[in-house]
Design a protein around this motif. Structure first.
Motif, mmCIF file in Angstrom:
data_model
loop_
_atom_site.group_PDB
_atom_site.id
_atom_site.type_symbol
_atom_site.label_atom_id
_atom_site.label_comp_id
_atom_site.label_asym_id
_atom_site.label_seq_id
_atom_site.Cartn_x
_atom_site.Cartn_y
_atom_site.Cartn_z
ATOM 1 N N ALA A 179 -2.935 9.800 6.135
ATOM 2 C CA ALA A 179 -2.033 8.776 5.630
ATOM 3 C C ALA A 179 -1.511 7.893 6.759
ATOM 4 O O ALA A 179 -1.411 6.666 6.614
ATOM 5 N N MET A 180 -1.199 8.504 7.893
ATOM 6 C CA MET A 180 -0.683 7.737 9.020
ATOM 7 C C MET A 180 -1.743 6.773 9.552
ATOM 8 O O MET A 180 -1.445 5.620 9.892
ATOM 9 N N ALA A 208 -3.091 17.713 7.500
ATOM 10 C CA ALA A 208 -4.303 16.903 7.336
ATOM 11 C C ALA A 208 -4.011 15.648 6.522
ATOM 12 O O ALA A 208 -4.472 14.543 6.865
ATOM 13 N N GLU A 209 -3.242 15.809 5.443
ATOM 14 C CA GLU A 209 -2.875 14.641 4.638
ATOM 15 C C GLU A 209 -2.007 13.673 5.438
ATOM 16 O O GLU A 209 -2.144 12.442 5.315
ATOM 17 N N LEU A 210 -1.131 14.205 6.284
ATOM 18 C CA LEU A 210 -0.248 13.368 7.087
ATOM 19 C C LEU A 210 -1.046 12.528 8.074
ATOM 20 O O LEU A 210 -0.810 11.317 8.216
ATOM 21 N N GLY A 261 0.853 -1.170 0.000
ATOM 22 C CA GLY A 261 0.000 0.000 0.000
ATOM 23 C C GLY A 261 0.891 1.222 0.000
ATOM 24 O O GLY A 261 1.965 1.228 0.611
ATOM 25 N N GLY A 262 0.478 2.270 -0.695
ATOM 26 C CA GLY A 262 1.325 3.450 -0.760
ATOM 27 C C GLY A 262 0.518 4.722 -0.878
ATOM 28 O O GLY A 262 -0.445 4.778 -1.643
#
Length: 597
Positions: free
Chosen positions: A559-560, A554-556, A545-546
């Motif tokens: 994603a985390m 917010a993206e971090l 998965g990537g």
């Protein structure tokens, strides 16, 4: 549909079909049986015709069990997997490298393992040494008169047995040598001729019980008494912790020694988590180069105890310059047994007053006993120089650490690799498996393979394997992650991506500054941008998965959350985080200036 490896420990990526031939009928069957006798769980390899006999024996004679094949896309990754496994477990794995070309591919990773002093049984193979048996062209290309010479300067021992009977002895000897301290890789080259010939009748294999690894060497009692007296009399002893075992009991002994002496503890990122980095006696953060706090503490020392320090001479030179250290230096290490002439990984010659050519952990244990009961107060230590960087609107490694902590909480985590600048103040090392240390030889591209090896070792342990990697390191070794996808090894790779070979930008700035030239040109020939490689896309191409590039808080967080959830379900995942390269440069320059670099 295959079962999920996270719910079925018996799941195997490549189960064999048909009956297994249990008769030890071929020369290569003997070599395979020796690997089983040595209780080696896995053998990492990239296939090659020079050992097609052994490959058949692993599959059709042993049934791909004990050891099980771990397939890799590149020989360098196969060695790195064994390296990471050994760092996490203390146990050696077997690796097979095809002929001279496979050995040359794997040699960089073998140097890393050599410099890191980890055990590893590397099996090679060659085309028939009997020229009459060689196939035209390819067997001649893949036959070397003395193949071990290609890696002899960074292996502990090598052999090229001329028969199946000789190979049985060679493998037993190699296993004993690689696992005897000081540990390092060994290499045994298997001739294709006897691999594919019938096994000799009446051949018996060595019994590992009669070839056990010797007990560790303990310090000389008289010299130990001298060292204990010198440390007990010291007003301000300091302890440098280098390589050692990754067990809770040994870590407790190291801490007990420091507490008994009231000694400041310095730990080295190159060795990994040897003592708790947030203990009251620990000085600042674990170092790669000495921090300002470490320099201050060393300047006040009247005795220095080195327990397996990786580069004692370099530490003393950083701390005291040409004048040297006037106090007592005590050093315990078995490293001298591996010092050679070609490489310089023996480092600067350190002045030593009391030296133990003995196991550092055994020395710590014996010192605790010799010093007796009692403890001194924790020393007064300088305040940490770590500060929060100014807000820049872009992500930093501190943002990554906080986001990871928010998702993982108090679950145990093993970091097999940490990108440069990782904030250990936010994520202290408290247990022996919290951080496995650096790659040994500085061979860029090792991080992915080391991570896969650690994930193989720790699968089912309850520990989450999380690596923070640089973009350059990842791009050189990205297809090592395919092995994690194939064998369903849960791991999380977080890429601190500054779109540059950034360490070399710093070097170019330094050179330009000294020469009075334009520092702003440091990025030329270094920048990984226009276009920036799609690291998340490359990870997905390997079966992981990537997510990425991640640019905002917010993206971090999103994603985390996705990445940690995937790892908890038993799957590998990669997050490509674009960090602030400019801020990283400013922090590095400030750090180097304070350290006098």
């Amino acid at each position: 549909m295959a079962k999920d490896a996270s719910t079925d420990d018996a799941w195997k990526a490549e189960p064999v079909e048909g009956p297994v031939d249990g008769e030890m009928a071929w020369g290569s069957d003997m070599a395979a049986q020796m690997l089983r006798r040595l209780d080696i769980p896995y053998v990492a390899l990239t296939p090659g015709a020079s050992y097609r006999g052994l490959h058949d024996s692993l599959v059709n004679h042993l049934g791909n069990e004990r050891p099980e094949i771990v397939l890799c896309l590149h020989e360098e990754h196969a060695v790195a997997v064994a390296h990471g496994y050994a760092k996490a477990t203390g146990r050696a794995l077997a690796v097979v490298l095809h002929s001279n070309v496979g050995l040359l591919h794997g040699s960089m990773a073998m140097f890393n393992a050599w410099a890191d002093r980890v055990p590893m049984l590397v099996l090679g193979a060659t085309g028939p040494t009997d020229a009459a048996e060689r196939r035209p062209w390819i067997d001649w290309l893949h036959t070397t008169q003395d193949q071990g010479a290609l890696v002899r300067s960074f292996t502990k021992w090598d052999d090229q047995p001329g028969s199946a009977a000789a190979a049985a002895t060679a493998l037993m000897r190699a296993w004993k040598i690689t696992n005897t301290a000081p540990r390092a890789p060994v290499y045994v080259n298997l001739d294709a001729s006897w691999q594919e010939a019938p096994a000799p009748e009446g051949l018996t294999l060595p019994d590992p019980a009669r070839h056990a690894v010797p007990a560790v060497v303990r310090p000389d009692p008289a010299r130990l008494t001298e060292a204990a007296r010198a440390l007990d009399a010291a007003r301000r002893p300091v302890i440098l912790f280098g390589r050692g075992a990754r067990t809770a009991g040994v870590m407790a002994t190291r801490v007990a020694l420091a507490e008994r002496l009231g000694a400041p503890m310095l730990s080295d990122l190159k060795a990994g988590a040897m003592v708790p980095s947030d203990h009251p006696n620990h000085v600042g953060q674990p170092f790669n180069k000495l921090s300002p706090e470490a320099r201050t503490v060393l300047a006040e020392a009247d005795a220095i105890l080195s327990l397996g320090a990786v580069d004692l001479g370099g530490v003393l030179k950083q701390g005291f310059g040409a004048e040297g250290f006037a106090g007592t230096v005590i050093h315990a290490s078995e490293e001298a047994h591996l010092h050679r002439g070609l490489g310089q990984e023996h480092y600067d010659l350190a002045p030593i007053d009391i030296e133990f050519l003995a196991d550092p952990d055994a020395t710590a244990e014996d010192l605790v006993e010799a010093l007796g009961d009692g403890a001194r107060p924790a020393p007064a230590l300088p305040a940490s120089s770590t500060t929060e960087p100014p807000a820049s609107g872009t992500l930093t490694q501190r943002d990554i650490a906080r986001a990871l902590k928010a998702e993982i909480g108090d679950a145990p985590v093993t970091f097999p690799a940490l990108s440069r600048g990782w904030p250990t103040d936010l994520w202290p090392h408290r247990e022996p498996l919290d951080f496995l240390g650096k790659d040994g030889g500085g061979g860029i591209g090792s991080g992915p393979g080391l991570t896969v090896g650690a994930a193989l070792a720790l699968k089912g342990s309850g520990r989450l394997v999380v690596a923070t990697l640089g973009d350059g390191d990842t791009l050189m070794g990205i297809n090592a992650f395919w092995t994690a996808a194939k064998y369903r090894l849960p791991l999380l790779a977080i890429i601190a991506n500054n779109r540059s070979y950034f360490n070399d930008e710093l070097h170019q700035e330094s050179v330009a500054r000294r020469r009075g030239r334009v520092e702003a040109n440091a990025w030329v020939g270094q920048k990984l941008d226009d276009p920036a490689p799609d690291i998340a896309g490359l990870a997905r191409a390997q079966g992981l998965g990537g997510v990425g590039p991640v640019r905002t808080q917010a993206e971090l967080q999103a994603a985390m959350a996705e990445g940690v959830a995937a790892v908890r379900k038993g799957r590998p995942f990669l997050i490509d985080v674009w960090i602030d390269a400019r801020q990283g440069r400013e922090q590095a320059v400030a750090r180097n200036t304070k350290s006098g670099v």
